[in-house]
Design an enzyme around this catalytic site. Sequence first.
Site, short mmCIF file in Angstrom:
data_model
loop_
_atom_site.label_atom_id
_atom_site.label_comp_id
_atom_site.label_asym_id
_atom_site.label_seq_id
_atom_site.Cartn_x
_atom_site.Cartn_y
_atom_site.Cartn_z
N CYS A 10 -19.95 3.01 8.39
CA CYS A 10 -20.03 3.86 9.51
C CYS A 10 -21.51 3.66 10.28
O CYS A 10 -21.55 2.95 11.32
CB CYS A 10 -19.93 5.23 9.73
SG CYS A 10 -18.55 5.86 9.09
N LYS A 60 0.98 -1.31 0.05
CA LYS A 60 -0.13 -0.01 -0.01
C LYS A 60 0.85 1.34 0.00
O LYS A 60 0.83 2.21 -0.88
CB LYS A 60 -0.85 -0.05 1.27
CG LYS A 60 -2.19 0.73 1.11
CD LYS A 60 -2.94 0.47 2.42
CE LYS A 60 -4.23 1.03 2.41
NZ LYS A 60 -4.93 0.80 3.42
N LEU A 112 -16.64 13.12 8.66
CA LEU A 112 -16.67 13.14 7.26
C LEU A 112 -17.35 12.14 6.32
O LEU A 112 -17.81 10.96 7.01
CB LEU A 112 -15.23 13.09 6.70
CG LEU A 112 -14.08 12.16 6.96
CD1 LEU A 112 -14.45 11.05 6.16
CD2 LEU A 112 -12.79 12.62 7.20
C1 UDX Z 1 -21.58 8.81 7.92
C2 UDX Z 1 -21.92 10.27 8.34
O1 UDX Z 1 -22.83 11.27 7.66
C3 UDX Z 1 -20.45 10.78 8.78
O2 UDX Z 1 -20.66 12.15 9.66
C4 UDX Z 1 -19.58 9.92 9.50
O3 UDX Z 1 -18.29 10.32 9.77
C5 UDX Z 1 -19.50 8.48 8.84
O4 UDX Z 1 -20.88 7.88 8.75
P1 UDX Z 1 -21.01 8.12 5.40
O5 UDX Z 1 -21.30 6.67 5.96
O6 UDX Z 1 -20.13 8.47 4.24
O7 UDX Z 1 -21.18 8.98 6.45
O8 UDX Z 1 -22.61 8.48 4.43
P2 UDX Z 1 -23.75 8.93 4.57
O9 UDX Z 1 -23.75 10.40 3.30
O10 UDX Z 1 -24.07 9.58 5.75
O11 UDX Z 1 -24.81 7.94 4.01
C6 UDX Z 1 -25.14 6.77 4.63
C7 UDX Z 1 -26.00 5.85 4.36
O12 UDX Z 1 -27.22 6.30 4.70
C8 UDX Z 1 -26.00 5.67 2.76
O13 UDX Z 1 -26.23 4.19 2.44
C9 UDX Z 1 -27.34 6.69 2.11
O14 UDX Z 1 -27.69 6.02 0.83
C10 UDX Z 1 -28.10 6.37 3.19
N1 UDX Z 1 -29.14 7.54 3.27
C11 UDX Z 1 -28.44 8.62 3.72
C12 UDX Z 1 -30.58 7.33 3.26
O15 UDX Z 1 -30.71 6.04 2.93
N2 UDX Z 1 -31.45 8.36 3.47
C13 UDX Z 1 -30.74 9.67 3.79
O16 UDX Z 1 -31.74 10.60 3.60
C14 UDX Z 1 -29.42 9.72 3.59
#
Ligand code: UDX
Length: 428
Positions: free
Chosen positions: A262, A37, A155
């Site tokens: 997450c 990596k 993030l």
């Molecule tokens: C999330 C948090 O937003 C971030 O602050 C944290 O640090 C890590 O976890 P991430 O996992 O990158 O970030 O994705 P995010 O954009 O939050 O979406 C998570 C999931 O929820 C996705 O599968 C998305 O499709 C789903 N989602 C999101 C929905 O189903 N509906 C929504 O309205 C928003």
Amino acid sequence: MMMKICVIGTGYVGLTTGAILADLGHEVFCVDKDKLKIEKLTQGEVPIYEPGLKELILRNKKNSHLHFSTDIQSVIKDCPILFITVGTPTNEDGSQNLTAINDVMDTLVQTVTSHKTIITKSTVLPGTNEWIQQSLIEKGIDSSLFDVVSNPEFLREGNAVFDMMNPDKIVIGVKSSKPIQVIKALYEKLHAPYIITSLTGAEMIKYASNAFLATKISFINEMARICDAYGVEITDIANALGRDKRIGPSFLNAGLGYGGSCFPKDVSALEYAAKQKRIVPEVLMAVQNVNDSQINLYIEKLTRKLTNLDGKKITVWGLAFKPETDDTRESRSLILINKLLKSGAEIHAYDPIVHLIEFPITIHQDMYEALKEADALIIATEWDQFKTVDWKKVKGYMKGNIVVDGRNIIDPKIVMNHQFEYIGVARQ
Ligand code: UDX
């Protein structure tokens, strides 16, 4: 003020953190045990897809603000600031696997002779940073030689660079006020309010914030189930709710539910943490139940239309857990595909970025080609290109006429005007 920083672990969080700190003017050394990596990163190859990250890494490598190394010990010796960004996977019982953090601590014991500010960015269960602090002392490092700081990241994948450059808060968990100035100097170019709390307080902020967002998603998905039964359009409800400033418009998009590295992991880890203290986290458990069963709603509706799925050719658009990432961890799309395969369906898929997964399916390079002879199309990830579809062209490729919108990104009327049957939850 330029600082010398070592970032331990070049996963998603480590790479983004390292690149951004370098861009803020610090000298950053990203270290990892994984020789291959590091070799690739040294040659400018970035192992993850994240908009803007590669450019940031290349720019800061070029101006010598960012370095990659496997020589963890000598880098640690050289840097007063250490970021821990190693993985903390979940064990079968819901506890966290802290092997990587333990390995880092063992390296620190062998290496630390001058003062270090040790900053944990990895998401860790409440109490872990206290445990790190205690363990380092027990392992033999004098307490005057280090400060442990919990500084969780918030993030979003796909927006990581923007989110880290424009945080709406910087959370710092500390045991004493001593390291606060160091952290403030580190982030002096970022304009965000500081939330200063205890080590465990910072850990809890991270979990509470992810759990709350997951709750919003499961809440709107439950509303969608009820709206579906009453013939109500869910996006009208979400739109109205979102205009209430107390609620806010984000995370109210109903659909297949949340995935990613997450939310699923963090909500279940928080459930575990609560149960460790004999607290039954009823909301968290319900949030997960709704999310886990959401995919079945769509499959049931599709099965009703096709009578059964055995031998049916189904095209899935979207494999990543959300748009603008190549990450498929806990992707609802893959869970859905797995269930469809178990029902005997033949799966063809298209994703703008993900071209390989370990599933017996055919992945196509073109979203329309993927539809050849398909009985049904399922939209599983809300990529922008699925929002502006040439439905005439789709019609020409497909055998059947069913469109399942798992992310509420298309107007049912438009597809119905093209003689498709639209399947969604609470879409009118
Ligand atoms: C999330 C948090 O937003 C971030 O602050 C944290 O640090 C890590 O976890 P991430 O996992 O990158 O970030 O994705 P995010 O954009 O939050 O979406 C998570 C999931 O929820 C996705 O599968 C998305 O499709 C789903 N989602 C999101 C929905 O189903 N509906 C929504 O309205 C928003």
